[in-house]
Design a protein around this motif. Structure first.
Motif, short mmCIF file in Angstrom:
data_model
loop_
_atom_site.label_atom_id
_atom_site.label_comp_id
_atom_site.label_asym_id
_atom_site.label_seq_id
_atom_site.Cartn_x
_atom_site.Cartn_y
_atom_site.Cartn_z
N THR A 1 0.34 4.58 -0.09
CA THR A 1 0.91 4.05 1.32
C THR A 1 -0.16 3.83 2.10
OG1 THR A 1 0.15 6.63 1.49
CG2 THR A 1 2.52 5.92 0.28
N LEU A 2 0.70 3.00 3.05
CA LEU A 2 0.24 2.63 4.39
C LEU A 2 1.56 3.19 5.62
CD1 LEU A 2 -2.26 0.65 5.02
CD2 LEU A 2 -0.68 -1.48 5.09
N THR A 3 0.38 3.51 6.33
CA THR A 3 0.96 3.83 8.18
C THR A 3 0.16 2.86 8.60
OG1 THR A 3 1.12 6.02 7.32
CG2 THR A 3 1.60 5.02 9.73
N ILE A 4 1.58 1.75 9.55
CA ILE A 4 1.44 0.74 10.30
C ILE A 4 1.62 1.18 10.81
CG2 ILE A 4 1.67 -1.84 10.75
CD1 ILE A 4 2.42 -2.49 7.66
N PHE A 5 0.83 0.56 12.59
CA PHE A 5 0.70 1.78 14.06
C PHE A 5 1.02 -0.43 14.57
CE2 PHE A 5 -2.02 4.68 11.97
CZ PHE A 5 -0.68 5.36 12.14
N TYR A 6 2.89 -0.29 14.95
CA TYR A 6 2.25 -1.86 15.70
C TYR A 6 3.45 -1.58 17.14
CZ TYR A 6 7.63 -1.11 15.05
OH TYR A 6 9.02 -0.24 15.15
N ASP A 7 2.55 -2.95 17.62
CA ASP A 7 3.30 -2.50 19.44
C ASP A 7 5.39 -3.01 18.89
OD1 ASP A 7 4.35 -3.78 21.59
OD2 ASP A 7 2.59 -4.76 22.18
N GLY A 8 5.85 -2.00 19.17
CA GLY A 8 7.85 -2.68 19.69
C GLY A 8 8.64 -3.13 20.28
N SER A 9 7.11 -3.49 21.12
CA SER A 9 7.68 -4.40 22.28
C SER A 9 7.89 -6.05 22.30
CB SER A 9 7.11 -3.95 24.20
OG SER A 9 6.10 -4.80 23.63
N CYS A 10 6.92 -6.56 21.00
CA CYS A 10 6.54 -7.91 20.35
C CYS A 10 7.34 -8.04 19.79
CB CYS A 10 4.64 -7.25 20.21
SG CYS A 10 4.89 -9.02 18.96
N PRO A 11 8.34 -9.02 20.12
CA PRO A 11 9.18 -9.53 19.08
C PRO A 11 8.57 -10.48 18.27
CG PRO A 11 9.21 -10.60 20.67
CD PRO A 11 8.25 -9.73 21.00
N VAL B 1 -4.48 -5.55 7.73
CA VAL B 1 -3.61 -4.67 7.62
C VAL B 1 -2.45 -5.64 7.23
CG1 VAL B 1 -1.40 -3.59 9.06
CG2 VAL B 1 -3.89 -3.30 9.73
N THR B 2 -2.19 -6.13 7.85
CA THR B 2 -0.89 -7.45 7.62
C THR B 2 -1.59 -7.63 5.99
OG1 THR B 2 -1.15 -8.48 9.07
CG2 THR B 2 -0.65 -9.77 7.63
N HIS B 3 -2.57 -8.00 5.77
CA HIS B 3 -2.96 -8.04 4.02
C HIS B 3 -2.17 -7.55 2.94
CE1 HIS B 3 -5.60 -8.59 0.17
NE2 HIS B 3 -4.94 -9.88 -0.25
N LYS B 4 -2.52 -5.94 3.38
CA LYS B 4 -2.48 -4.83 2.82
C LYS B 4 -1.05 -4.77 2.81
CE LYS B 4 -4.77 -2.13 0.36
NZ LYS B 4 -4.68 -1.94 -0.64
N ALA B 5 -0.34 -4.94 3.58
CA ALA B 5 1.67 -4.52 3.85
C ALA B 5 1.64 -5.17 3.14
CB ALA B 5 1.82 -4.08 5.09
N TRP B 6 1.48 -6.57 3.07
CA TRP B 6 1.67 -7.68 1.73
C TRP B 6 1.88 -7.43 0.63
CZ3 TRP B 6 6.11 -9.83 3.18
CH2 TRP B 6 6.75 -9.97 4.85
N LYS C 1 4.34 -9.11 -2.10
CA LYS C 1 4.90 -10.98 -1.48
C LYS C 1 3.90 -11.41 -0.67
CE LYS C 1 8.81 -9.83 -2.52
NZ LYS C 1 9.96 -11.00 -3.52
N LYS C 2 4.40 -12.59 0.08
CA LYS C 2 3.35 -13.51 0.60
C LYS C 2 2.26 -13.48 0.09
CE LYS C 2 6.30 -13.10 5.30
NZ LYS C 2 6.38 -13.66 5.93
N ARG C 3 1.70 -13.64 -1.44
CA ARG C 3 -0.26 -13.46 -1.84
C ARG C 3 -0.46 -15.01 -1.73
NH1 ARG C 3 3.60 -11.79 -6.08
NH2 ARG C 3 3.36 -9.81 -6.91
N TRP C 4 -0.40 -15.14 -0.58
CA TRP C 4 -1.18 -16.44 -0.47
C TRP C 4 -2.38 -15.55 1.35
CZ3 TRP C 4 -0.88 -17.25 5.01
CH2 TRP C 4 0.39 -16.54 5.90
N ILE C 5 -1.86 -14.78 1.20
CA ILE C 5 -2.73 -14.06 2.35
C ILE C 5 -3.64 -13.23 2.39
CG2 ILE C 5 -2.85 -12.46 4.27
CD1 ILE C 5 0.49 -12.29 4.72
N ALA C 6 -3.89 -13.71 1.15
CA ALA C 6 -4.86 -13.11 0.84
C ALA C 6 -6.13 -14.00 1.00
CB ALA C 6 -5.42 -13.29 -0.79
N VAL C 7 -5.80 -15.43 1.23
CA VAL C 7 -6.63 -16.30 1.18
C VAL C 7 -6.94 -16.25 2.53
CG1 VAL C 7 -7.02 -18.98 1.84
CG2 VAL C 7 -5.68 -18.30 0.13
N LEU C 8 -6.88 -15.14 3.51
CA LEU C 8 -7.22 -14.94 4.88
C LEU C 8 -8.46 -13.93 4.52
CD1 LEU C 8 -4.16 -15.16 7.21
CD2 LEU C 8 -5.32 -16.96 6.38
N ARG C 9 -8.68 -14.10 3.64
CA ARG C 9 -9.57 -12.65 3.27
C ARG C 9 -10.74 -12.82 2.83
NH1 ARG C 9 -9.67 -10.02 7.67
NH2 ARG C 9 -9.44 -11.67 7.93
#
Length: 150
Positions: free
Chosen positions: A2-12, A79-84, A89-97
Motif C-alpha cells: 500500500t502507498l500513502t501519498i503526501f500531497y499539497d492540497g492547495s495545488c490545483p 511516487v508517481t510511478h508507484k501510485a499509477w 494505469k498510465k504504464r508509460w510513466i515507467a519510461v520516466l524511471r
C-alpha cells in the motif's frame, strides 16, 4: 503493498492528479494525506511538511505489517510511478524511471514542483485552491470528497 501519498492540497494540478488516482483506486492500495491539513504534523511527525512541499513524498508499506521496518520512503516521480502502477494505469510513466531518461525527468519534475502554482494557473486559471481537508475541492467546477482511503 500500500502507498500513502503526501500531497499539497492547495495545488490545483496536484489535487487533480490525486482525484484521478482516487478514481482508479478500486483495490484501496493508495491513501492520500494533505500536507496542509491542520493535524498533519501530529499524525505524521516523521514527514516534514516543508520538505514534502518541495518534493512529493509517499510511504510504501508492506501489506503484512505497517511497521517502520517494513516501509520505504519514496520521493518525486518514484511516487508517481508507484501510485499509477498500483492502480494499473498510465504504464508509460515507467519510461520516466529508465536510467538516462530518469535524470532529465527528475530535473523537470523538480522544476514543476518549484513552480507548480504558476503552472497550475496556466492550466486551470487558479494558482491555488482551498485545501481539500475541508472535504471538498472545487477544481474546474467539480467537487470531490476527501478521504484517506478513496
Amino acid at each position: 503493498m500500500t502507498l500513502t501519498i503526501f500531497y499539497d492540497g492547495s495545488c490545483p494540478l496536484c489535487v487533480a492528479e490525486m482525484d484521478q488516482l482516487r478514481t482508479f483506486n478500486t483495490k484501496h492500495l493508495l491513501s492520500f494525506e494533505d500536507i496542509l491539513a491542520p493535524d498533519f504534523q501530529s499524525r505524521y511527525p516523521a514527514i516534514d511538511p516543508a520538505a514534502a512541499s518541495n518534493i512529493l513524498h509517499a510511504i510504501l508499506h508492506d501489506n503484512d505489517s505497517l511497521t517502520k521496518e517494513n516501509s520505504q520512503l519514496l520521493l518525486g516521480l518514484d511516487v508517481t510511478h508507484k501510485a499509477w502502477s498500483l492502480v494499473g494505469k498510465k504504464r508509460w510513466i515507467a519510461v520516466l524511471r529508465w536510467p538516462v531518461i530518469r535524470w532529465f525527468a527528475d530535473h523537470a519534475y523538480l522544476y514543476f514542483a518549484r513552480n507548480r502554482y504558476r503552472i497550475s494557473y496556466l492550466f486551470t486559471g487558479q494558482s491555488r485552491c482551498e485545501p481539500c481537508s475541508k472535504g471538498k475541492c472545487d477544481i474546474g467546477g467539480k467537487a470531490t470528497q476527501n478521504s484517506s482511503t478513496q
